[in-house]
Enzyme design. Structure first.
Site, mmCIF file in Angstrom:
data_model
loop_
_atom_site.group_PDB
_atom_site.id
_atom_site.type_symbol
_atom_site.label_atom_id
_atom_site.label_comp_id
_atom_site.label_asym_id
_atom_site.label_seq_id
_atom_site.Cartn_x
_atom_site.Cartn_y
_atom_site.Cartn_z
ATOM 1 N N SER A 91 -13.258 -3.430 2.024
ATOM 2 C CA SER A 91 -14.384 -2.655 1.047
ATOM 3 C C SER A 91 -15.675 -2.736 1.615
ATOM 4 O O SER A 91 -16.614 -2.646 0.607
ATOM 5 C CB SER A 91 -14.134 -2.771 -0.478
ATOM 6 O OG SER A 91 -12.708 -2.520 -0.610
ATOM 7 N N PRO A 92 -16.195 -2.432 2.920
ATOM 8 C CA PRO A 92 -17.390 -2.837 3.131
ATOM 9 C C PRO A 92 -18.167 -1.834 3.046
ATOM 10 O O PRO A 92 -19.439 -1.884 2.972
ATOM 11 C CB PRO A 92 -16.979 -2.978 4.754
ATOM 12 C CG PRO A 92 -16.180 -1.949 5.055
ATOM 13 C CD PRO A 92 -15.138 -2.209 4.008
ATOM 14 N N HIS A 102 -2.062 -12.275 0.370
ATOM 15 C CA HIS A 102 -2.899 -11.165 -0.228
ATOM 16 C C HIS A 102 -3.847 -11.733 -1.225
ATOM 17 O O HIS A 102 -4.918 -11.483 -1.374
ATOM 18 C CB HIS A 102 -2.318 -10.009 -0.629
ATOM 19 C CG HIS A 102 -2.768 -8.733 -0.529
ATOM 20 N ND1 HIS A 102 -1.911 -7.442 -0.472
ATOM 21 C CD2 HIS A 102 -4.049 -8.357 -0.885
ATOM 22 C CE1 HIS A 102 -2.830 -6.267 -0.332
ATOM 23 N NE2 HIS A 102 -3.966 -6.864 -0.576
ATOM 24 N N SER A 117 -22.087 5.299 1.615
ATOM 25 C CA SER A 117 -22.116 6.321 2.422
ATOM 26 C C SER A 117 -23.146 7.293 1.844
ATOM 27 O O SER A 117 -23.564 8.166 2.738
ATOM 28 C CB SER A 117 -20.878 6.993 2.789
ATOM 29 O OG SER A 117 -20.585 7.599 1.679
ATOM 30 N N GLY A 118 -23.485 7.301 0.614
ATOM 31 C CA GLY A 118 -24.475 8.230 0.031
ATOM 32 C C GLY A 118 -23.561 9.699 -0.132
ATOM 33 O O GLY A 118 -24.378 10.587 -0.456
ATOM 34 N N TYR A 122 0.858 -1.211 -0.096
ATOM 35 C CA TYR A 122 -0.048 -0.084 -0.134
ATOM 36 C C TYR A 122 0.775 1.179 -0.067
ATOM 37 O O TYR A 122 0.947 1.988 0.987
ATOM 38 C CB TYR A 122 -0.949 0.082 1.173
ATOM 39 C CG TYR A 122 -1.755 -0.994 1.289
ATOM 40 C CD1 TYR A 122 -2.520 -1.707 0.089
ATOM 41 C CD2 TYR A 122 -2.682 -1.488 2.325
ATOM 42 C CE1 TYR A 122 -3.456 -2.851 0.215
ATOM 43 C CE2 TYR A 122 -3.702 -2.174 2.487
ATOM 44 C CZ TYR A 122 -3.925 -2.936 1.208
ATOM 45 O OH TYR A 122 -5.147 -3.856 1.093
ATOM 46 N N GLY A 162 -16.707 3.509 -0.326
ATOM 47 C CA GLY A 162 -17.461 4.477 -0.115
ATOM 48 C C GLY A 162 -18.790 4.921 -0.681
ATOM 49 O O GLY A 162 -19.500 5.832 0.258
HETATM 50 N N1 NAP Z 1 -7.479 -7.654 1.072
HETATM 51 C C1 NAP Z 1 -7.599 -6.914 0.110
HETATM 52 O O1 NAP Z 1 -7.192 -7.194 -1.153
HETATM 53 C C2 NAP Z 1 -8.273 -5.331 0.116
HETATM 54 C C3 NAP Z 1 -8.503 -4.684 -0.973
HETATM 55 C C4 NAP Z 1 -9.018 -3.414 -0.673
HETATM 56 C C5 NAP Z 1 -8.937 -3.076 0.501
HETATM 57 N N2 NAP Z 1 -8.452 -3.670 1.932
HETATM 58 C C6 NAP Z 1 -8.603 -2.981 3.025
HETATM 59 O O2 NAP Z 1 -9.843 -2.820 3.216
HETATM 60 C C7 NAP Z 1 -9.849 -1.284 3.957
HETATM 61 C C8 NAP Z 1 -11.096 -0.721 3.257
HETATM 62 O O3 NAP Z 1 -11.389 -0.803 2.113
HETATM 63 P P1 NAP Z 1 -11.551 0.216 1.191
HETATM 64 O O4 NAP Z 1 -11.035 1.517 1.583
HETATM 65 O O5 NAP Z 1 -11.424 -0.047 -0.159
HETATM 66 O O6 NAP Z 1 -13.288 0.589 1.141
HETATM 67 P P2 NAP Z 1 -14.356 1.280 2.062
HETATM 68 O O7 NAP Z 1 -14.013 1.052 3.244
HETATM 69 O O8 NAP Z 1 -15.403 0.695 1.749
HETATM 70 O O9 NAP Z 1 -14.532 2.707 1.493
HETATM 71 C C9 NAP Z 1 -13.408 3.612 1.820
HETATM 72 C C10 NAP Z 1 -13.642 4.950 1.142
HETATM 73 O O10 NAP Z 1 -15.043 5.395 1.694
HETATM 74 C C11 NAP Z 1 -14.764 6.617 2.114
HETATM 75 N N3 NAP Z 1 -15.397 6.791 3.507
HETATM 76 C C12 NAP Z 1 -15.359 5.981 4.597
HETATM 77 N N4 NAP Z 1 -16.043 6.374 5.757
HETATM 78 C C13 NAP Z 1 -17.165 7.237 4.903
HETATM 79 C C14 NAP Z 1 -18.016 7.776 5.370
HETATM 80 N N5 NAP Z 1 -18.483 7.685 6.676
HETATM 81 N N6 NAP Z 1 -18.690 8.652 4.599
HETATM 82 C C15 NAP Z 1 -18.343 9.101 3.473
HETATM 83 N N7 NAP Z 1 -17.333 8.417 2.876
HETATM 84 C C16 NAP Z 1 -16.643 7.612 3.887
HETATM 85 C C17 NAP Z 1 -13.382 6.978 2.306
HETATM 86 O O11 NAP Z 1 -13.077 8.374 1.961
HETATM 87 P P3 NAP Z 1 -12.134 9.393 2.990
HETATM 88 O O12 NAP Z 1 -10.906 9.007 3.060
HETATM 89 O O13 NAP Z 1 -12.464 10.506 2.054
HETATM 90 O O14 NAP Z 1 -13.337 9.392 4.171
HETATM 91 C C18 NAP Z 1 -12.719 5.893 1.395
HETATM 92 O O15 NAP Z 1 -12.542 6.622 -0.029
HETATM 93 C C19 NAP Z 1 -8.585 -0.568 3.132
HETATM 94 O O16 NAP Z 1 -8.135 0.371 3.768
HETATM 95 C C20 NAP Z 1 -7.654 -1.951 3.117
HETATM 96 O O17 NAP Z 1 -7.259 -2.057 4.522
HETATM 97 C C21 NAP Z 1 -7.961 -4.967 1.366
#
Ligand code: NAP
Length: 332
Positions: free
Chosen positions: A210-211, A132, A218-219, A56, A215
């Site tokens: 990516s729950p 990974h 969140s709307g 990352y 993002g």
């Molecule tokens: N194992 C794998 O292959 C893999 C792949 C992808 C991700 N991951 C892990 O999973 C974690 C989370 O996944 P992700 O970051 O891809 O997706 P995510 O948690 O579904 O979404 C993150 C995005 O949503 C925004 N966000 C978060 N909370 C919010 C809220 N309350 N209101 C509005 N926007 C919000 C964030 O923007 P802001 O920063 O602007 O708040 C960010 O751009 C990663 O950080 C990583 O550690 C693992």
């Protein structure tokens, strides 16, 4: 925040903090100062579970995330759980924003990776070490044997797999017990519900990545949201296009209805839905903003009954929605 267990012994906050976006995939990295501030606020809010990976980073510093976290997490190391990942690197020759992934799970590569991650994270052990992505050339059993040796050496406490099906989980678990599977899971990506019965049977946690569907659930985003084409994967994710925003209106209104009913935000409902579904699901939403850290943490205070979770599942299964990002291409 409430707590949950990964396997039998790793106690973590019921939501972890996904740290990827601080330095990778969602635009230019935030500063070291911002990262330290975010981590310190996360600790105050009760987050004890932090997710990173050796890859990352940026083109100029591929391991930036682990380096930053090594500094930011050091003061709290004895009371937190760190998960990191090995076994892939990017194809830097690609011009895509989300560069294809090249798997490499050779024993020698893993042994170099673990030592480098320990050094960058300024720790003598990793709490949970994930493969990974699967390497088509290396059977998962061989990787499991390496994990067994790393556990014996005390370099890792437990291990996990990311983006895997039930058969792979069983094969790995038979050699060295797996504590967690980190798969993509959200209201827009439910395909890994196919592994739920296996996880339950084997007492393996699902760390849901990516729950919030990157993002969008969140709307907070709309058809006018702009993302940098060179550094932000969202510029090429299908759920952020104008057509998708229209196609997902039913999904957004479902979230909005439940948000109004529960005096919550849409993002909190998207997280509460999975928290209330199974006690062994641990979502790891990522954010670079303190306000959102707080908002997401409060998702564990929202109670959705079994009937409400089932009603949401039924509505999700029946509604039309757009495509959602499914991960970067794997190059073998
Ligand atoms: N194992 C794998 O292959 C893999 C792949 C992808 C991700 N991951 C892990 O999973 C974690 C989370 O996944 P992700 O970051 O891809 O997706 P995510 O948690 O579904 O979404 C993150 C995005 O949503 C925004 N966000 C978060 N909370 C919010 C809220 N309350 N209101 C509005 N926007 C919000 C964030 O923007 P802001 O920063 O602007 O708040 C960010 O751009 C990663 O950080 C990583 O550690 C693992």
């Amino acid at each position: 925040m409430k707590t949950r267990y990964i396997g039998n012994f790793l106690k973590v906050s019921s939501l972890g903090l996904g740290c990827m976006g601080m330095t990778h995939a969602y635009g230019a990295p935030i500063s070291s100062g911002q990262i330290r501030n975010l981590i310190s606020k996360a600790i105050d809010l009760g987050y004890t579970f932090f997710d990173t990976a050796e890859i990352y980073g940026t083109a100029s510093n591929p391991h930036l995330n682990e380096e930053e976290l090594g500094h930011a997490l050091a003061p709290y190391r004895d009371r937190i759980v760190i998960g990191t990942k090995f076994g892939i690197h990017f194809d830097m020759n690609s011009s895509l924003v989300n560069k294809p992934l090249i798997p490499d799970a050779r024993k020698d590569t893993i042994l170099k990776s673990i030592d480098a991650s320990l050094k960058r994270l300024r720790t003598d052990h990793i709490d949970i070490y994930y493969q990974h992505r699967q390497d088509p050339h290396i059977p998962v059993e061989e990787v499991a044997m390496v994990m067994e040796a790393l556990i014996k050496d005390g370099k890792i406490l437990s291990w996990g797999l990311s983006e895997v099906d039930a058969e792979t989980i069983r094969r790995a678990h038979a050699v060295c017990p797996v504590s967690a599977v980190q798969n993509r899971y959200s209201m827009m990506a439910r395909h890994y519900e196919s592994v739920f019965s296996t996880l339950e049977e084997l007492n393996i946690a699902l760390v849901a990545f990516s729950p919030m569907a990157n993002g969008v659930l969140s709307g907070a985003y709309n058809a006018n949201s702009q993302f940098d084409k060179n550094t932000d994967y969202r510029s090429s994710m299908p759920q952020f296009t104008e057509e998708s925003m229209k196609a997902n209106r039913t999904l957004f209104s479902l979230l909005n209805d439940f948000a109004n009913r529960k005096n919550a935000t849409m993002g909190q409902i998207s997280l509460a839905w999975m928290l209330c579904k199974k006690p062994w699901i641990i979502p790891i939403p990522g954010t670079t903003k303190v306000e959102r850290l707080k908002e997401n943490a409060k998702a564990d205070e929202i109670c959705l009954s079994n009937a409400e979770v089932s009603a949401i599942d039924k509505a999700l299964s029946e509604m039309k929605m757009s495509a959602v990002f499914g991960g970067s291409k794997i190059k073998s």
